[in-house]
Design an enzyme around this catalytic site. Structure first.
Site, PDB file in Angstrom:
ATOM      1  N   GLU A 111       0.856  -1.194   0.000  1.00 14.50           N
ATOM      2  CA  GLU A 111       0.000   0.000   0.000  1.00 14.50           C
ATOM      3  C   GLU A 111       0.882   1.230   0.000  1.00 14.50           C
ATOM      4  O   GLU A 111       2.038   1.168   0.418  1.00 14.50           O
ATOM      5  CB  GLU A 111      -0.848   0.052   1.281  1.00 14.50           C
ATOM      6  CG  GLU A 111      -1.872  -1.038   1.381  1.00 14.50           C
ATOM      7  CD  GLU A 111      -2.564  -1.021   2.738  1.00 14.50           C
ATOM      8  OE1 GLU A 111      -2.424  -0.038   3.494  1.00 14.50           O
ATOM      9  OE2 GLU A 111      -3.232  -2.013   3.037  1.00 14.50           O
ATOM     10  N   LYS A 113       2.231   4.575   1.559  1.00 18.31           N
ATOM     11  CA  LYS A 113       2.308   5.144   2.906  1.00 18.31           C
ATOM     12  C   LYS A 113       1.946   6.620   2.778  1.00 18.31           C
ATOM     13  O   LYS A 113       2.748   7.442   2.332  1.00 18.31           O
ATOM     14  CB  LYS A 113       3.707   4.965   3.499  1.00 18.31           C
ATOM     15  CG  LYS A 113       3.777   5.411   4.945  1.00 18.31           C
ATOM     16  CD  LYS A 113       5.026   4.864   5.590  1.00 18.31           C
ATOM     17  CE  LYS A 113       5.332   5.403   6.961  1.00 18.31           C
ATOM     18  NZ  LYS A 113       4.488   6.368   7.567  1.00 18.31           N
ATOM     19  N   ASP A 115       1.309  10.328   3.591  1.00 22.56           N
ATOM     20  CA  ASP A 115       1.966  11.212   4.553  1.00 22.56           C
ATOM     21  C   ASP A 115       0.941  12.193   5.119  1.00 22.56           C
ATOM     22  O   ASP A 115       0.756  13.292   4.604  1.00 22.56           O
ATOM     23  CB  ASP A 115       3.102  11.961   3.851  1.00 22.56           C
ATOM     24  CG  ASP A 115       4.124  12.455   4.846  1.00 22.56           C
ATOM     25  OD1 ASP A 115       3.986  12.153   6.055  1.00 22.56           O
ATOM     26  OD2 ASP A 115       5.070  13.145   4.420  1.00 22.56           O
ATOM     27  N   TYR A 222      -7.144   2.219   5.788  1.00 21.67           N
ATOM     28  CA  TYR A 222      -6.252   1.107   5.451  1.00 21.67           C
ATOM     29  C   TYR A 222      -6.209  -0.028   6.475  1.00 21.67           C
ATOM     30  O   TYR A 222      -5.432  -0.942   6.344  1.00 21.67           O
ATOM     31  CB  TYR A 222      -4.832   1.625   5.211  1.00 21.67           C
ATOM     32  CG  TYR A 222      -4.325   2.617   6.242  1.00 21.67           C
ATOM     33  CD1 TYR A 222      -4.136   2.248   7.565  1.00 21.67           C
ATOM     34  CD2 TYR A 222      -4.022   3.925   5.867  1.00 21.67           C
ATOM     35  CE1 TYR A 222      -3.668   3.153   8.500  1.00 21.67           C
ATOM     36  CE2 TYR A 222      -3.557   4.842   6.801  1.00 21.67           C
ATOM     37  CZ  TYR A 222      -3.387   4.441   8.111  1.00 21.67           C
ATOM     38  OH  TYR A 222      -2.929   5.342   9.031  1.00 21.67           O
ATOM     39  N   LYS A 311      10.560   3.106   3.829  1.00 26.02           N
ATOM     40  CA  LYS A 311      10.553   4.574   3.737  1.00 26.02           C
ATOM     41  C   LYS A 311      11.495   5.046   2.623  1.00 26.02           C
ATOM     42  O   LYS A 311      12.607   4.550   2.493  1.00 26.02           O
ATOM     43  CB  LYS A 311      11.009   5.183   5.069  1.00 26.02           C
ATOM     44  CG  LYS A 311      10.021   4.940   6.193  1.00 26.02           C
ATOM     45  CD  LYS A 311       9.169   6.161   6.485  1.00 26.02           C
ATOM     46  CE  LYS A 311       9.600   6.795   7.736  1.00 26.02           C
ATOM     47  NZ  LYS A 311       9.056   7.906   8.272  1.00 26.02           N
ATOM     48  N   CYS A 405      27.583  44.930   2.603  1.00 19.00           N
ATOM     49  CA  CYS A 405      26.205  44.458   2.769  1.00 19.00           C
ATOM     50  C   CYS A 405      25.399  44.753   1.501  1.00 19.00           C
ATOM     51  O   CYS A 405      25.376  45.891   1.037  1.00 19.00           O
ATOM     52  CB  CYS A 405      25.553  45.149   3.968  1.00 19.00           C
ATOM     53  SG  CYS A 405      23.789  44.811   4.085  1.00 19.00           S
ATOM     54  N   CYS A 408      22.551  47.597   2.611  1.00 14.71           N
ATOM     55  CA  CYS A 408      22.844  48.967   3.024  1.00 14.71           C
ATOM     56  C   CYS A 408      24.213  49.458   2.536  1.00 14.71           C
ATOM     57  O   CYS A 408      24.544  50.631   2.695  1.00 14.71           O
ATOM     58  CB  CYS A 408      22.746  49.098   4.542  1.00 14.71           C
ATOM     59  SG  CYS A 408      24.065  48.250   5.414  1.00 14.71           S
ATOM     60  N   CYS A 423      26.579  42.095   9.063  1.00 12.63           N
ATOM     61  CA  CYS A 423      26.438  43.499   8.734  1.00 12.63           C
ATOM     62  C   CYS A 423      26.274  44.194  10.084  1.00 12.63           C
ATOM     63  O   CYS A 423      25.338  43.894  10.824  1.00 12.63           O
ATOM     64  CB  CYS A 423      25.203  43.714   7.857  1.00 12.63           C
ATOM     65  SG  CYS A 423      24.691  45.437   7.773  1.00 12.63           S
ATOM     66  N   CYS A 428      20.527  49.062   9.104  1.00  8.69           N
ATOM     67  CA  CYS A 428      20.365  48.388   7.809  1.00  8.69           C
ATOM     68  C   CYS A 428      18.894  48.012   7.629  1.00  8.69           C
ATOM     69  O   CYS A 428      18.292  47.385   8.506  1.00  8.69           O
ATOM     70  CB  CYS A 428      21.246  47.143   7.787  1.00  8.69           C
ATOM     71  SG  CYS A 428      20.950  46.077   6.374  1.00  8.69           S
TER      72      CYS A 428
HETATM   73  S1  IVH Z   1      -0.964   0.573   8.743  1.00  8.18           S
HETATM   74  C1  IVH Z   1      -0.979  -1.463  12.715  1.00  8.18           C
HETATM   75  N1  IVH Z   1      -1.071   1.587   6.334  1.00  8.18           N
HETATM   76  O1  IVH Z   1       2.124   5.427   8.898  1.00  8.18           O
HETATM   77  C2  IVH Z   1      -0.653  -0.821  11.422  1.00  8.18           C
HETATM   78  N2  IVH Z   1      -0.267   2.967   8.080  1.00  8.18           N
HETATM   79  O2  IVH Z   1       4.640   5.086  10.333  1.00  8.18           O
HETATM   80  C3  IVH Z   1      -1.096   0.563  11.401  1.00  8.18           C
HETATM   81  N3  IVH Z   1       0.312   5.230   7.379  1.00  8.18           N
HETATM   82  O3  IVH Z   1       0.718   5.264  12.093  1.00  8.18           O
HETATM   83  C4  IVH Z   1      -0.630   1.342  10.273  1.00  8.18           C
HETATM   84  N4  IVH Z   1      -0.229   5.009   5.272  1.00  8.18           N
HETATM   85  O4  IVH Z   1      -0.309   6.885  10.371  1.00  8.18           O
HETATM   86  C5  IVH Z   1      -0.737   1.808   7.613  1.00  8.18           C
HETATM   87  N5  IVH Z   1      -1.271   2.349   4.150  1.00  8.18           N
HETATM   88  C6  IVH Z   1      -0.946   2.578   5.427  1.00  8.18           C
HETATM   89  C7  IVH Z   1      -0.453   3.825   5.884  1.00  8.18           C
HETATM   90  C8  IVH Z   1      -0.116   3.971   7.217  1.00  8.18           C
HETATM   91  C9  IVH Z   1       0.233   5.836   6.197  1.00  8.18           C
HETATM   92  C10 IVH Z   1       0.827   5.881   8.604  1.00  8.18           C
HETATM   93  C11 IVH Z   1       0.013   5.611   9.841  1.00  8.18           C
HETATM   94  C12 IVH Z   1       0.958   4.933  10.781  1.00  8.18           C
HETATM   95  C13 IVH Z   1       2.280   5.426  10.287  1.00  8.18           C
HETATM   96  C14 IVH Z   1       3.422   4.541  10.726  1.00  8.18           C
END
Ligand code: IVH
Length: 677
Positions: A111, A113, A115, A222, A311, A405, A408, A423, A428
């Site tokens: 999935e 992640k 942000d 998710y 990450k 500067c 000035c 400066c 200034c």
């Molecule tokens: S699963 C028990 N799935 O990432 C598992 N988390 O660094 C719970 N996050 O706290 C998290 N996308 O805020 C999961 N597809 C995704 C996610 C996701 C973003 C965030 C979430 C989590 C944090 C962990």
């Protein structure tokens, strides 16, 4: 050299500080990647030296402490965090750990992640009833009214809804909405958000849901929390499908794959394509698909074993270094910065990047005209890494720091033994503007609506020359100025008026005294109680204050010795600015500067509470005994290594009663004269 315990303590303090900036203030100072590096280093240390692991260590915690603004909500099923992998080796190592625990291979779901900010939504009989943030994982904040304003959140589930459904997801702000919000903030002279994540967090945690409603937030779900009723689900992919049929927003970019090699391929693909999306992602979350297998794998204190977050590393791009310019800050510091051919990196367009100081420019070896590598770690501060030497055109010459500067025209000066150039002309115009802006900023007098644009306007019109003049502004001065109508004039003047009642520490910080940061200002405020007492103090008296070194004392005394600074103070006094509002610390700081180690079990305090009690009184509570330890508190079943060390070093060992006495008085039992420093 720093030992592992000292380094771990330092890292914990740094991480705590950044946690607060991130979770409580929504205003981080470092990038996520830099933060992760700190946590990883701490974890490495704790793994290599298990004796230094402290219960209060950030590595032992989930998320942040819930704030007092929103009502607490207990999560029936805790909201866990995820373990991170930064390299392919770490991902493979996770796979090996899985196969050691469960025999049969299982599919993985990849999935995105997202942000954003984690939330838990609760539906009862299909109706949306509650939303909470993660908080510390067990107790979050009630943000129901705010989440209810998000269009993607159904008020009622479709089809056959389970009796109870708790679903976890991420609230995020799409990039176009983030950019539009920052444009609006800039026009209104308000604070700009560092990145979409922070703007989502800030928008979600508004006291007034009507503001959240204007912020174009969205959501992807998710994960399931508590569920009563509904179909039997065997896999995570089935779960996501089920959530989608209920009308919940499930991210479409989900892929189920059979092997870790395919997982890696997917991660690599997203690393390249992350910016094709209109929201930010900071990695790929990999989850074991089979729910039965998940149960076998179980969870650790912090994270499930069945999932990992891969990450993304900081992004790098190359672009042209068009030139190197110098900006002048509020203290007169001349900072070189790179003017770049705009390049999209880390999710936003970068056209400038700081080069810090003369030595940094030399160390990086970049020359105007070079092709350079630019890095942006997801958010916050873009950085010029190095030149691409293979592409350097003939005839490019090294950059030389200007002698005068740029604003000035007065000579710039690099002070002996320092890497910064200044400066020295206090008149200034660049410094004047930066001083006004700093005076009005959030950690200082917090004057809403007085940002860069308004500061420039007021200075250019000759309406103010220094911060003291702000309090003399009248409606007729402002009416008709570019961007000022009756309402904005009233708002700005009201904001200036209410700034008269800021705490002394804020006022001191606002005055822009070199070397005096918010922490030093707090110490001075508490020690002296009023600005007049500080004005009356000699440099020696200032330096004799615990927590104030000779550098700060010299700078403060020097500042108030100058006639022009006294004039500003007089204007503030005449305007009725409060010079003596001191916020008392919650508890007497009887353990300031001292270090107390706790081992074993105490009756009245769980370990964490004992350490908190020490810190709340200004002390430190490290995980190991050293020659600098004030006392070792030993409960039942204490750690033998700590006891032996304390005996060897002659450090007082306290029982629970002795500890209580120490917390109350700062004294070691039987020694009321001189507590060990
Ligand atoms: S699963 C028990 N799935 O990432 C598992 N988390 O660094 C719970 N996050 O706290 C998290 N996308 O805020 C999961 N597809 C995704 C996610 C996701 C973003 C965030 C979430 C989590 C944090 C962990």
């Amino acid at each position: 050299m720093e030992g592992p315990a000292t380094e771990a303590a330092r890292l914990r303090a740094e991480i705590d500080h950044h946690d607060q900036r991130y979770h409580q203030l929504d205003d981080p100072e470092i990038s996520d990647a830099e933060y992760d590096t700190l946590v990883r280093r701490l974890r490495q240390l704790e793994q290599a030296h298990p004796e230094i692991v402290a219960a209060a260590s950030p590595t032992q915690r989930l998320g942040s402490t819930p704030s007092a603004v929103f009502a607490p909500v207990e999560h029936v099923v805790p909201m866990m965090s995820l373990e991170n992998a930064f390299t392919s080796e770490e991902l493979q190592a996770w796979g090996e750990r899985l196969s050691r625990r469960v025999s049969e291979a299982s599919a993985f779901v990849c999935e995105l992640k997202i942000d954003g900010v984690a939330v838990s939504l609760r539906y009862e009989e299909g109706d949306f009833v509650r939303a909470a943030t993660r908080g510390d994982g067990r107790v979050g904040e009630d943000v129901t009214a705010n989440v209810a304003t998000i269009a993607a959140v159904p008020q009622r589930l479709q089809g056959e809804a389970p009796r109870l459904l708790e679903v976890r997801g991420e609230v995020y702000m799409p990039v176009p909405a983030f950019e539009a919000l920052n444009r609006r903030q800039a026009e209104a002279g308000g604070r700009l958000f560092a990145n979409p994540r922070n703007s989502a967090a800030g928008s979600l945690r508004q006291k007034d849901p009507a503001i959240t409603a204007t912020r174009e937030l969205s959501l992807f779900v998710y994960q399931l929390g508590a569920v009563v009723g509904g179909p039997t689900l065997r896999t995570h992919s089935e779960t996501l499908e089920h959530l989608a049929t209920l009308g919940l927003p499930v991210n479409p970019e989900i892929r189920t794959v059979a092997t870790l090699d395919e997982v890696e391929e997917r991660c690599r693909w997203w690393l390249e394509h992350r910016h094709d999306l209109d929201y930010e992602i900071d990695g790929v979350v990999v989850k074991v698909d089979d729910l039965h297998r998940r149960e076998e794998l179980g969870v650790t204190a912090k994270a499930p074993r069945w999932a990992i977050a891969y990450k993304f590393p900081p992004e790098e791009r190359t672009t042209k270094l068009l030139g190197i310019m110098v900006s002048i800050g509020r203290t007169g510091k001349a900072t070189p910065f790179a003017q770049l051919e705009p390049v999209v990196v880390g999710g936003s367009t970068v056209a400038q990047a700081t080069l810090h100081n003369e030595d940094q420019v030399r160390a990086k070896g970049v020359r105007p005209g070079d092709t350079v590598v630019v890095r942006k770690a997801g958010d916050v501060i873009p950085e010029v890494v190095k030149p691409v030497l293979a592409e350097r055109a003939a005839g490019l010459v090294p950059w030389r720091f200007p002698t005068d500067c740029p604003r000035c025209g007065q000579p710039l000066q690099r002070l002996a033994g320092e890497s910064d150039t200044f400066c020295l002309n206090v008149d200034c115009p660049a410094q004047r503007r930066a001083r006004i802006e700093h005076f009005a900023s959030r950690g200082a007098m917090d004057i809403e609506g007085l940002g860069e644009r308004t500061s420039v306007l007021l200075l250019e019109r000759g309406l103010v020359a220094d911060p003291g003049d702000l309090y003399r502004l009248a409606p007729s001065d402002l009416l008709g100025l570019d961007g000022f109508a009756a309402v904005s004039v009233r708002n700005l003047l009201a904001a200036i008026e209410s700034s008269k009642r800021r705490p002394l520490a804020n006022l001191l910080f606002a005055l822009n005294i070199r070397h005096l940061g918010p922490a030093g200002a707090q110490v001075l405020a508490r020690a002296f109680g009023s600005l007049d007492a500080i004005l009356a103090a000699s440099e020696e008296e200032l330096a004799a204050t615990e927590g104030v070194g000779p550098v700060i004392a010299g700078s403060v005394a020097g500042f108030f010795a100058l006639e022009r600074n006294r004039e500003v103070v007089d204007k503030l006094r005449a305007a009725g600015v409060d010079f003596g509002r001191v916020e008392a610390p919650a508890l007497p700081q009887v353990l300031a500067g001292r270090s107390v180690v706790v081992t074993g079990t105490l009756d009245a305090f769980p370990r964490e509470a004992a350490e908190e009690a020490i810190k709340a009184r200004g002390g430190r509570a490290p995980g190991s005994v050293s020659s600098r330890t004030t006392a070792l508190v030993a409960g039942s079943e204490p750690g033998q290594a700590k006891l032996t060390k304390a005996i060897e070093l002659g450090i007082p060992i306290l029982d629970e009663a002795g500890f209580t006495h120490l917390l109350e008085t700062g004294e070691l039992p039987g020694d009321s004269t001189s507590p060990r420093p």
